[in-house]
Design a protein around this motif. Sequence first.
Motif, PDB file in Angstrom:
ATOM      1  N   GLY A 141     -30.306  35.759 -42.177  1.00 20.95           N
ATOM      2  CA  GLY A 141     -31.184  36.574 -41.342  1.00 20.95           C
ATOM      3  C   GLY A 141     -32.205  35.743 -40.591  1.00 20.95           C
ATOM      4  N   LEU A 142     -32.869  36.412 -39.632  1.00 21.68           N
ATOM      5  CA  LEU A 142     -33.748  35.715 -38.702  1.00 21.68           C
ATOM      6  C   LEU A 142     -34.964  35.075 -39.360  1.00 21.68           C
ATOM      7  CD1 LEU A 142     -33.642  38.141 -35.647  1.00 21.68           C
ATOM      8  CD2 LEU A 142     -32.874  35.760 -35.692  1.00 21.68           C
ATOM      9  N   ALA A 143     -35.606  35.784 -40.291  1.00 16.88           N
ATOM     10  CA  ALA A 143     -36.825  35.239 -40.898  1.00 16.88           C
ATOM     11  C   ALA A 143     -36.537  33.923 -41.616  1.00 16.88           C
ATOM     12  CB  ALA A 143     -37.437  36.258 -41.855  1.00 16.88           C
ATOM     13  N   TYR A 144     -35.470  33.908 -42.396  1.00 14.31           N
ATOM     14  CA  TYR A 144     -35.081  32.691 -43.118  1.00 14.31           C
ATOM     15  C   TYR A 144     -34.727  31.585 -42.136  1.00 14.31           C
ATOM     16  CZ  TYR A 144     -32.437  29.620 -46.267  1.00 14.31           C
ATOM     17  OH  TYR A 144     -31.979  28.537 -46.986  1.00 14.31           O
ATOM     18  N   ALA A 145     -33.927  31.922 -41.109  1.00 12.08           N
ATOM     19  CA  ALA A 145     -33.507  30.923 -40.125  1.00 12.08           C
ATOM     20  C   ALA A 145     -34.710  30.299 -39.420  1.00 12.08           C
ATOM     21  CB  ALA A 145     -32.568  31.568 -39.101  1.00 12.08           C
ATOM     22  N   LYS A 146     -35.663  31.146 -39.034  1.00  8.22           N
ATOM     23  CA  LYS A 146     -36.833  30.632 -38.316  1.00  8.22           C
ATOM     24  C   LYS A 146     -37.679  29.730 -39.208  1.00  8.22           C
ATOM     25  CE  LYS A 146     -36.942  34.131 -34.787  1.00  8.22           C
ATOM     26  NZ  LYS A 146     -37.038  35.559 -34.562  1.00  8.22           N
ATOM     27  N   ASN A 147     -37.804  30.082 -40.472  1.00  8.67           N
ATOM     28  CA  ASN A 147     -38.555  29.224 -41.386  1.00  8.67           C
ATOM     29  C   ASN A 147     -37.882  27.860 -41.551  1.00  8.67           C
ATOM     30  OD1 ASN A 147     -40.587  31.066 -41.858  1.00  8.67           O
ATOM     31  ND2 ASN A 147     -39.711  31.850 -43.757  1.00  8.67           N
ATOM     32  N   GLN A 148     -36.551  27.861 -41.599  1.00  3.87           N
ATOM     33  CA  GLN A 148     -35.828  26.593 -41.709  1.00  3.87           C
ATOM     34  C   GLN A 148     -36.065  25.719 -40.477  1.00  3.87           C
ATOM     35  OE1 GLN A 148     -33.916  25.585 -44.546  1.00  3.87           O
ATOM     36  NE2 GLN A 148     -35.167  27.290 -45.256  1.00  3.87           N
ATOM     37  N   MET A 149     -36.072  26.341 -39.313  1.00  3.10           N
ATOM     38  CA  MET A 149     -36.307  25.577 -38.086  1.00  3.10           C
ATOM     39  C   MET A 149     -37.750  25.082 -37.997  1.00  3.10           C
ATOM     40  SD  MET A 149     -34.010  27.536 -35.177  1.00  3.10           S
ATOM     41  CE  MET A 149     -34.357  29.228 -35.683  1.00  3.10           C
ATOM     42  N   ILE A 150     -38.689  25.901 -38.465  1.00  5.31           N
ATOM     43  CA  ILE A 150     -40.094  25.476 -38.458  1.00  5.31           C
ATOM     44  C   ILE A 150     -40.283  24.250 -39.350  1.00  5.31           C
ATOM     45  CG2 ILE A 150     -42.430  26.145 -39.158  1.00  5.31           C
ATOM     46  CD1 ILE A 150     -41.692  29.013 -38.239  1.00  5.31           C
ATOM     47  N   GLU A 151     -39.579  24.222 -40.483  1.00  4.40           N
ATOM     48  CA  GLU A 151     -39.664  23.058 -41.367  1.00  4.40           C
ATOM     49  C   GLU A 151     -39.192  21.786 -40.668  1.00  4.40           C
ATOM     50  OE1 GLU A 151     -37.939  23.292 -45.200  1.00  4.40           O
ATOM     51  OE2 GLU A 151     -38.920  25.176 -45.739  1.00  4.40           O
ATOM     52  N   GLU A 152     -38.196  21.929 -39.802  1.00  6.46           N
ATOM     53  CA  GLU A 152     -37.642  20.776 -39.091  1.00  6.46           C
ATOM     54  C   GLU A 152     -38.434  20.438 -37.825  1.00  6.46           C
ATOM     55  OE1 GLU A 152     -35.055  18.814 -39.974  1.00  6.46           O
ATOM     56  OE2 GLU A 152     -34.925  19.932 -41.858  1.00  6.46           O
ATOM     57  N   ALA A 153     -39.256  21.378 -37.356  1.00  3.23           N
ATOM     58  CA  ALA A 153     -39.955  21.212 -36.082  1.00  3.23           C
ATOM     59  C   ALA A 153     -40.992  20.094 -36.140  1.00  3.23           C
ATOM     60  CB  ALA A 153     -40.628  22.530 -35.691  1.00  3.23           C
ATOM     61  N   ARG A 154     -41.128  19.379 -35.036  1.00  4.33           N
ATOM     62  CA  ARG A 154     -42.119  18.301 -34.935  1.00  4.33           C
ATOM     63  C   ARG A 154     -43.260  18.646 -33.983  1.00  4.33           C
ATOM     64  NH1 ARG A 154     -38.997  13.364 -32.884  1.00  4.33           N
ATOM     65  NH2 ARG A 154     -37.940  14.970 -31.654  1.00  4.33           N
ATOM     66  N   GLY A 155     -43.117  19.731 -33.222  1.00  2.00           N
ATOM     67  CA  GLY A 155     -44.109  20.070 -32.221  1.00  2.00           C
ATOM     68  C   GLY A 155     -45.388  20.666 -32.799  1.00  2.00           C
ATOM     69  N   GLU A 156     -46.495  20.472 -32.093  1.00  2.00           N
ATOM     70  CA  GLU A 156     -47.748  21.118 -32.499  1.00  2.00           C
ATOM     71  C   GLU A 156     -47.762  22.579 -32.081  1.00  2.00           C
ATOM     72  OE1 GLU A 156     -51.623  20.468 -30.156  1.00  2.00           O
ATOM     73  OE2 GLU A 156     -50.387  18.819 -29.429  1.00  2.00           O
ATOM     74  N   TYR A 157     -46.924  22.923 -31.096  1.00  2.00           N
ATOM     75  CA  TYR A 157     -46.734  24.307 -30.668  1.00  2.00           C
ATOM     76  C   TYR A 157     -45.275  24.689 -30.917  1.00  2.00           C
ATOM     77  CZ  TYR A 157     -51.113  23.617 -28.044  1.00  2.00           C
ATOM     78  OH  TYR A 157     -52.419  23.349 -27.681  1.00  2.00           O
ATOM     79  N   ILE A 158     -45.071  25.903 -31.395  1.00  2.00           N
ATOM     80  CA  ILE A 158     -43.720  26.375 -31.701  1.00  2.00           C
ATOM     81  C   ILE A 158     -43.474  27.700 -30.997  1.00  2.00           C
ATOM     82  CG2 ILE A 158     -42.151  27.170 -33.520  1.00  2.00           C
ATOM     83  CD1 ILE A 158     -43.489  25.203 -35.405  1.00  2.00           C
ATOM     84  N   THR A 159     -42.338  27.799 -30.329  1.00  2.00           N
ATOM     85  CA  THR A 159     -41.983  29.029 -29.642  1.00  2.00           C
ATOM     86  C   THR A 159     -40.509  29.324 -29.847  1.00  2.00           C
ATOM     87  OG1 THR A 159     -42.093  30.234 -27.536  1.00  2.00           O
ATOM     88  CG2 THR A 159     -41.433  27.925 -27.428  1.00  2.00           C
ATOM     89  N   ALA A 160     -40.152  30.588 -29.748  1.00  2.00           N
ATOM     90  CA  ALA A 160     -38.757  30.990 -29.905  1.00  2.00           C
ATOM     91  C   ALA A 160     -38.115  31.222 -28.542  1.00  2.00           C
ATOM     92  CB  ALA A 160     -38.666  32.268 -30.741  1.00  2.00           C
TER      93      ALA A 160
END
Length: 268
Positions: free
Chosen positions: A73-92
């Motif tokens: 599901g989306l919530a889990y997927a987004k959390n996984q991507m946030i963990e990998e993210a390097r940016g100071e700003y995050i957008t979908a």
Amino acid sequence: MPRVTVIMSTYNCKNYDQLRNSVMSIINQSYSDWEMIIYNDGSKDHGKTSSYIKRLSALDSRIKTIDCSENHGLAYAKNQMIEEARGEYITAQDDDDVSHPKRLAREVDFLDNHSEYAFVGTVAKVFDANGTWGHYDLKEKPTRNTFLWNSPFLHPSVMFRREVLDQVNGYRVAKDTMRAEDYDLFFRLYARGYEGYNIQEDLYEYRIENNPTKKYRPMSDRIQEAKVRYKGFKSFNMLAKGIPYIIKPILIGLIPQKIFYLIRKNRY
């Protein structure tokens, strides 16, 4: 290190042209200091989605992909991507929507110059296969009362400060957030005292298929949204005022589809 991370989740992609157009709208941004993460959320299509997003990643070195073997599901997927993210700003970015070429630039500039806001979104054009058919209007400066009728932000248009998402532990993974993870997140952010802003420019194109014969959401999803609303208004100490709006998604689900089509057409 990129300043902006764009996250996109896809599952059993059925329209590769739409997905490509969506990704290209990020590649063609006037703002260039970004990375993009495309997450394959356990697609069950014999590797077709996985293969296609890998082909898309070859278009630009700033794009990387993540393959998950199971759909969570989306919530889990987004959390996984946030963990990998390097940016100071995050957008979908939704996999069938389009961002205006200046969207990232305008949102980065806003957050750089308005430290009082935790996140920023935009209003948007509403479109489908036949072209633009409506407009997604949102209040410029939402308050808690703005949450009553609907979420006061168009989630895929929103850019967040990374540290703010970390403060609320990202998206809440639960049965009731399977189709309302964005509404739940905005409730929790405002309950913690954070606020957002909507730029009154059409910096996003949001796909909504307005088909008079198609049932858009099963009643089970509407019941789960009602639970999200209950928790949200409770956190705002607005339960008495919020009761009619808590049951709203359930009542709308009881409206005949043809009438709902007309209501929706008038809404945008």
